[in-house]
Scaffold this active site. Structure first.
Site, PDB file in Angstrom:
ATOM      1  N   CYS A  98       0.828  -1.214   0.000  1.00  8.73           N
ATOM      2  CA  CYS A  98       0.000   0.000   0.000  1.00  8.73           C
ATOM      3  C   CYS A  98       0.865   1.268   0.000  1.00  8.73           C
ATOM      4  O   CYS A  98       1.583   1.516  -0.957  1.00  8.73           O
ATOM      5  CB  CYS A  98      -0.997  -0.036   1.136  1.00  8.73           C
ATOM      6  SG  CYS A  98      -2.414   1.063   0.809  1.00  8.73           S
TER       7      CYS A  98
ATOM      8  N   LYS B 186     -11.964   8.311  -1.828  1.00  5.09           N
ATOM      9  CA  LYS B 186     -11.235   7.165  -1.301  1.00  5.09           C
ATOM     10  C   LYS B 186     -11.688   5.862  -1.951  1.00  5.09           C
ATOM     11  O   LYS B 186     -12.890   5.616  -2.114  1.00  5.09           O
ATOM     12  CB  LYS B 186     -11.445   7.082   0.214  1.00  5.09           C
ATOM     13  CG  LYS B 186     -10.681   5.963   0.905  1.00  5.09           C
ATOM     14  CD  LYS B 186     -10.966   5.953   2.406  1.00  5.09           C
ATOM     15  CE  LYS B 186     -10.187   4.874   3.129  1.00  5.09           C
ATOM     16  NZ  LYS B 186     -10.461   4.867   4.580  1.00  5.09           N
TER      17      LYS B 186
ATOM     18  N   SER C  11      -7.990   0.318   0.444  1.00 10.37           N
ATOM     19  CA  SER C  11      -8.363   1.391   1.365  1.00 10.37           C
ATOM     20  C   SER C  11      -7.305   2.491   1.245  1.00 10.37           C
ATOM     21  O   SER C  11      -6.302   2.487   1.951  1.00 10.37           O
ATOM     22  CB  SER C  11      -8.430   0.865   2.804  1.00 10.37           C
ATOM     23  OG  SER C  11      -8.762   1.892   3.709  1.00 10.37           O
TER      24      SER C  11
ATOM     25  N   HIS D 246      -4.406  -4.202   0.042  1.00 10.70           N
ATOM     26  CA  HIS D 246      -4.216  -4.791   1.373  1.00 10.70           C
ATOM     27  C   HIS D 246      -4.721  -6.237   1.397  1.00 10.70           C
ATOM     28  O   HIS D 246      -5.706  -6.557   2.070  1.00 10.70           O
ATOM     29  CB  HIS D 246      -4.976  -3.984   2.428  1.00 10.70           C
ATOM     30  CG  HIS D 246      -4.284  -2.737   2.857  1.00 10.70           C
ATOM     31  ND1 HIS D 246      -3.151  -2.742   3.641  1.00 10.70           N
ATOM     32  CD2 HIS D 246      -4.561  -1.439   2.608  1.00 10.70           C
ATOM     33  CE1 HIS D 246      -2.769  -1.502   3.872  1.00 10.70           C
ATOM     34  NE2 HIS D 246      -3.599  -0.690   3.256  1.00 10.70           N
TER      35      HIS D 246
ATOM     36  N   GLU E   5      -3.656  -8.620   2.998  1.00 10.21           N
ATOM     37  CA  GLU E   5      -3.527  -9.197   4.345  1.00 10.21           C
ATOM     38  C   GLU E   5      -4.666  -8.823   5.274  1.00 10.21           C
ATOM     39  O   GLU E   5      -4.749  -9.356   6.397  1.00 10.21           O
ATOM     40  CB  GLU E   5      -2.191  -8.746   4.964  1.00 10.21           C
ATOM     41  CG  GLU E   5      -2.159  -7.324   5.515  1.00 10.21           C
ATOM     42  CD  GLU E   5      -2.084  -6.244   4.448  1.00 10.21           C
ATOM     43  OE1 GLU E   5      -2.229  -5.057   4.799  1.00 10.21           O
ATOM     44  OE2 GLU E   5      -1.870  -6.570   3.261  1.00 10.21           O
TER      45      GLU E   5
END
Length: 301
Positions: free
Chosen positions: A142, A163, A192, A235, A237
């Site tokens: 990220c 966003k 995100s 992301h 994870e």
């Protein structure tokens, strides 16, 4: 994969309850192999959450991995107990004379700032410089990916109209590339972020190759120099409830956030999200550790 971490690390109990193979020191010493040495630069404010997410993701190969956590010495996190940092984290200065098989640089909640304005930017660039000779492969996640692309290859970031938050469909290219071996033609990834990376600058750089992207969120997996550096703009994870926590935090702050895309059943935040990305996340970390770390690292570090 057995991951070897400090026996007293608080998330160890959670991992064991989830049936994740965590190896203690005695068991590790009894195995006649050289474990991989992976160092994680954790730049996230909620460090224990990130520890848990990454250790879950690193737990799906037969390789034995020793984990070392490091933090910035030029900036002290305000969201984690000092005792936790002192007990389980080293600084770069304390480990810079060592060599590692793999390095992970996490995201950080500073993406609206210019890179040079980030308090620990100089320290981060020193770590990236150090990794060129002391780490076999570095995985950037990220904001860590944006920072690495900018510092290493001059790729700029830009502000998004709004966003990206949610679970987005991504597509693979170059399916023979080991990083996406075992991936489906399309797969889901949590995103995100408020900024994106300049695709034209990536494509124009002969050292960089995009191997997966989203039609909405742009490049997702970028490989540099045959895997010496790998960049992950999302992301994978993330836990099932991470985006839910982010959304409700932003609500509490009066930010009027959009409901995360493709996340809640029927777009209803009162319903529990459905986990739909874990298999590809596990495959990604497996492929990185196996093909870009284990297969290429020397036996004698």
């Amino acid at each position: 994969m057995p991951i070897r971490i400090d026996n007293d690390l608080p998330v160890k109990k959670i991992l064991e309850e989830e049936n994740i193979f965590v190896m203690d020191a005695d068991r590790a010493m009894s195995q006649d192999i050289r474990p991989l040495e992976v160092v994680i630069l954790n730049l996230m404010p909620l460090k224990e959450d990130t520890e848990l997410q990454l250790l879950r993701s690193l737990s799906n190969t037969p390789l034995q991995v020793n984990i070392t956590f490091i933090r910035t010495g030029t900036y002290e996190s305000k969201n984690v107990a000092r005792k936790h940092l002192e007990r389980f984290y080293s600084t770069f200065e304390e480990i810079k004379k060592r060599r590692f098989d793999g390095l992970i640089i996490t995201g950080a909640p500073v993406e609206k700032m210019e890179f040079e304005e980030v308090e620990y930017w100089d320290e981060l660039t020193k770590i990236m410089d150090w990794s060129e000779k002391n780490v076999t492969s570095t995985l950037h996640i990220c904001w860590g990916a944006q920072a690495g692309l900018y510092y290493r290859y001059g790729v700029h970031k830009y502000d998004l109209p709004k966003k990206f938050s949610g679970i987005y469909k991504h597509y693979t290219f170059h399916k023979r590339t080991p990083l996406v071996r075992g991936f489906d033609d399309s797969f889901l990834v949590p995103q995100s972020r408020y900024t994106g990376v300049n695709k034209d600058e990536i494509v124009a750089n002969p050292l960089l190759e995009i191997v997966a992207e989203s039609k909405i969120t742009g490049p997702y997996l970028i490989i540099a120099e045959e895997g010496k550096n790998i960049f992950v703009t999302g992301h994978p994870e993330y836990d099932t409830m991470t985006l839910d926590q982010d959304y409700k935090r932003d609500l509490d702050r009066g930010m009027n956030p959009d409901i995360p895309v493709n996340y809640y059943p029927d777009d209803n935040p009162e319903l529990k999200p459905i986990k739909s990305w874990r298999c590809h996340a596990n495959t990604l970390y497996f492929n990185w550790l196996n093909y870009y770390v284990y297969q290429r690292t020397p036996y004698i570090l």
